[in-house]
Design a protein around this motif. Structure first.
Motif, mmCIF file in Angstrom:
data_model
loop_
_atom_site.group_PDB
_atom_site.id
_atom_site.type_symbol
_atom_site.label_atom_id
_atom_site.label_comp_id
_atom_site.label_asym_id
_atom_site.label_seq_id
_atom_site.Cartn_x
_atom_site.Cartn_y
_atom_site.Cartn_z
ATOM 1 N N SER A 1 -5.251 8.620 -4.933
ATOM 2 C CA SER A 1 -5.515 7.305 -4.853
ATOM 3 C C SER A 1 -6.734 7.001 -4.894
ATOM 4 N N SER B 1 -0.815 0.339 -7.554
ATOM 5 C CA SER B 1 0.001 -0.476 -7.357
ATOM 6 C C SER B 1 1.294 -0.537 -8.891
ATOM 7 N N PHE C 1 1.740 3.940 -9.729
ATOM 8 C CA PHE C 1 1.981 5.073 -8.461
ATOM 9 C C PHE C 1 4.149 4.763 -8.612
ATOM 10 N N LYS D 1 4.264 5.344 -3.746
ATOM 11 C CA LYS D 1 3.390 3.987 -3.146
ATOM 12 C C LYS D 1 3.316 3.386 -1.974
#
Length: 93
Positions: free
Chosen positions: A62, A73, A76, A81
């Motif tokens: 991330s 978003s 993932f 997420k």
């Protein structure tokens, strides 16, 4: 001959590097497959595996994506997420 046993943490670091290399090279479909596999490991793995995926893999991938203006978003899977959002909220970012 030495026994080279890799810990879950070491494997998570390597798996994160593989995923980031796919993103770096523009192979998003392969990166997505890695993320989906990480989600399966996070859902079904041992406590050690889950911890390594959460603390090392999710954080590493991330952060890499954010630095390259990729939308976390969108790539993932749902469980990862949620873990990413929990980490962001825990850090107060």
């Amino acid at each position: 001959m030495k026994n080279h046993v890799k810990t879950a943490s070491t494997k998570a670091v390597q798996f994160a590097e593989i995923t980031k290399n796919f993103i770096r090279s523009g192979n998003i479909s392969r990166a997505k497959k890695c993320l989906d596999m990480a989600e399966l490991l996070f859902k079904n793995g041992t406590t050690e595996t889950r911890s390594a995926i959460a603390s090392i893999y999710v954080n590493s991938v991330s952060t890499f994506m954010e630095l390259r203006n990729c939308t976390v978003s969108k790539l993932f899977p749902p469980t990862l997420k949620r873990e990413y959002i929990a980490q962001v909220n825990a850090y107060g970012v």
